[in-house]
Design an enzyme around this catalytic site. Structure first.
Site, PDB file in Angstrom:
ATOM      1  N   ARG A   1       0.748  -1.225   0.015  1.00 33.15           N
ATOM      2  CA  ARG A   1      -0.053  -0.083  -0.051  1.00 33.15           C
ATOM      3  C   ARG A   1       0.785   1.169  -0.007  1.00 33.15           C
ATOM      4  O   ARG A   1       2.018   1.136   0.493  1.00 33.15           O
ATOM      5  CB  ARG A   1      -0.963   0.003   1.278  1.00 33.15           C
ATOM      6  CG  ARG A   1      -2.162  -0.961   1.350  1.00 33.15           C
ATOM      7  CD  ARG A   1      -3.027  -0.870   0.128  1.00 33.15           C
ATOM      8  NE  ARG A   1      -3.318   0.824   0.085  1.00 33.15           N
ATOM      9  CZ  ARG A   1      -4.212   1.355   0.306  1.00 33.15           C
ATOM     10  NH1 ARG A   1      -4.928   0.679   1.204  1.00 33.15           N
ATOM     11  NH2 ARG A   1      -4.523   2.536  -0.008  1.00 33.15           N
TER      12      ARG A   1
ATOM     13  N   ARG B   1       3.662   4.551 -17.173  1.00 35.69           N
ATOM     14  CA  ARG B   1       3.508   4.070 -18.303  1.00 35.69           C
ATOM     15  C   ARG B   1       4.895   4.586 -19.370  1.00 35.69           C
ATOM     16  O   ARG B   1       5.358   3.921 -20.266  1.00 35.69           O
ATOM     17  CB  ARG B   1       2.459   4.057 -19.312  1.00 35.69           C
ATOM     18  CG  ARG B   1       1.222   3.404 -18.765  1.00 35.69           C
ATOM     19  CD  ARG B   1       0.173   3.483 -19.714  1.00 35.69           C
ATOM     20  NE  ARG B   1      -1.052   2.477 -19.066  1.00 35.69           N
ATOM     21  CZ  ARG B   1      -2.201   3.110 -18.489  1.00 35.69           C
ATOM     22  NH1 ARG B   1      -2.249   4.236 -18.421  1.00 35.69           N
ATOM     23  NH2 ARG B   1      -3.112   2.195 -17.961  1.00 35.69           N
TER      24      ARG B   1
ATOM     25  N   CYS C   1      -6.628   2.769 -13.055  1.00 38.14           N
ATOM     26  CA  CYS C   1      -6.776   3.930 -12.373  1.00 38.14           C
ATOM     27  C   CYS C   1      -8.146   3.903 -12.020  1.00 38.14           C
ATOM     28  O   CYS C   1      -9.063   3.446 -12.986  1.00 38.14           O
ATOM     29  CB  CYS C   1      -6.503   5.306 -12.992  1.00 38.14           C
ATOM     30  SG  CYS C   1      -4.823   5.543 -13.252  1.00 38.14           S
TER      31      CYS C   1
ATOM     32  N   GLU D   1     -11.357   6.938  -5.831  1.00 39.79           N
ATOM     33  CA  GLU D   1     -11.592   6.517  -4.529  1.00 39.79           C
ATOM     34  C   GLU D   1     -13.009   6.978  -4.017  1.00 39.79           C
ATOM     35  O   GLU D   1     -13.597   7.487  -4.662  1.00 39.79           O
ATOM     36  CB  GLU D   1     -10.473   7.503  -3.561  1.00 39.79           C
ATOM     37  CG  GLU D   1     -10.508   6.973  -2.079  1.00 39.79           C
ATOM     38  CD  GLU D   1      -9.809   5.778  -1.976  1.00 39.79           C
ATOM     39  OE1 GLU D   1     -10.141   4.849  -0.823  1.00 39.79           O
ATOM     40  OE2 GLU D   1      -9.135   5.076  -2.587  1.00 39.79           O
TER      41      GLU D   1
ATOM     42  N   ARG E   1      -3.757   7.000  -4.049  1.00 37.98           N
ATOM     43  CA  ARG E   1      -3.576   5.673  -3.510  1.00 37.98           C
ATOM     44  C   ARG E   1      -3.004   4.856  -4.413  1.00 37.98           C
ATOM     45  O   ARG E   1      -3.554   4.569  -5.518  1.00 37.98           O
ATOM     46  CB  ARG E   1      -4.654   5.210  -2.754  1.00 37.98           C
ATOM     47  CG  ARG E   1      -4.823   6.212  -1.396  1.00 37.98           C
ATOM     48  CD  ARG E   1      -6.466   5.807  -0.777  1.00 37.98           C
ATOM     49  NE  ARG E   1      -6.683   6.492   0.357  1.00 37.98           N
ATOM     50  CZ  ARG E   1      -7.409   7.538   0.410  1.00 37.98           C
ATOM     51  NH1 ARG E   1      -7.877   8.198  -0.766  1.00 37.98           N
ATOM     52  NH2 ARG E   1      -7.809   8.337   1.598  1.00 37.98           N
TER      53      ARG E   1
ATOM     54  N   ARG F   1      -1.948   6.488   7.739  1.00 36.44           N
ATOM     55  CA  ARG F   1      -1.290   5.419   8.381  1.00 36.44           C
ATOM     56  C   ARG F   1      -0.141   5.964   9.194  1.00 36.44           C
ATOM     57  O   ARG F   1       1.027   5.664   8.546  1.00 36.44           O
ATOM     58  CB  ARG F   1      -1.149   4.300   7.478  1.00 36.44           C
ATOM     59  CG  ARG F   1      -2.242   3.705   6.742  1.00 36.44           C
ATOM     60  CD  ARG F   1      -3.109   2.525   7.778  1.00 36.44           C
ATOM     61  NE  ARG F   1      -2.361   1.768   8.672  1.00 36.44           N
ATOM     62  CZ  ARG F   1      -2.388   0.591   8.427  1.00 36.44           C
ATOM     63  NH1 ARG F   1      -3.065  -0.037   7.592  1.00 36.44           N
ATOM     64  NH2 ARG F   1      -1.744  -0.325   9.547  1.00 36.44           N
TER      65      ARG F   1
END
Length: 122
Positions: A7, A63, A75, A78, A90, A116
């Protein structure tokens, strides 16, 4: 060898193509460095952006990187949860590795460190 997920997340301050692409590149490079992986190790990368980032596809910069042309990229948006972190990119990197779950380094940069804090402290 098995598949693990790595992640990562970062933020930008402007909804501008060059800013989004630079932040995407920086996040990928940090994930690669911290986990000691190469493009051939990668199964795929799923990239999400918050609804306020629509100036470009973040995958565009990946790419264009030498050696990354064959890595499957996707893609998407969210989930737009009220009060969630804005202008956020993310990653979920699926990687072939012998590493145990506890050996994977998840990377959170910029304001995304708040998502996080346990993974953000080095």
């Amino acid at each position: 060898m098995g598949v693990r997920g790595i992640r990562g997340a970062t933020t930008v301050e402007q909804n501008e193509e060059t800013v989004i692409l630079q932040a995407t590149s920086d996040l990928l490079k940090e994930i690669v460095k911290e986990n000691q992986i190469i493009p051939d190790d990668i199964c795929s990368i799923w990239i999400t952006v918050t609804h306020d980032l629509d100036a470009t596809f973040p995958a565009k910069v990946i790419r264009e990187m030498a050696g990354w042309e064959l890595v499957p990229l996707m893609c998407s948006l969210e989930v737009p949860v009220k009060g969630s972190l804005e202008k956020c990119i993310r990653f979920m990197v699926h990687v072939n590795t012998d590493k145990k779950q506890g050996e994977i380094r998840h990377i959170y940069l910029g304001r995304a460190q708040a998502l996080r804090p346990d993974f953000s402290a080095k």
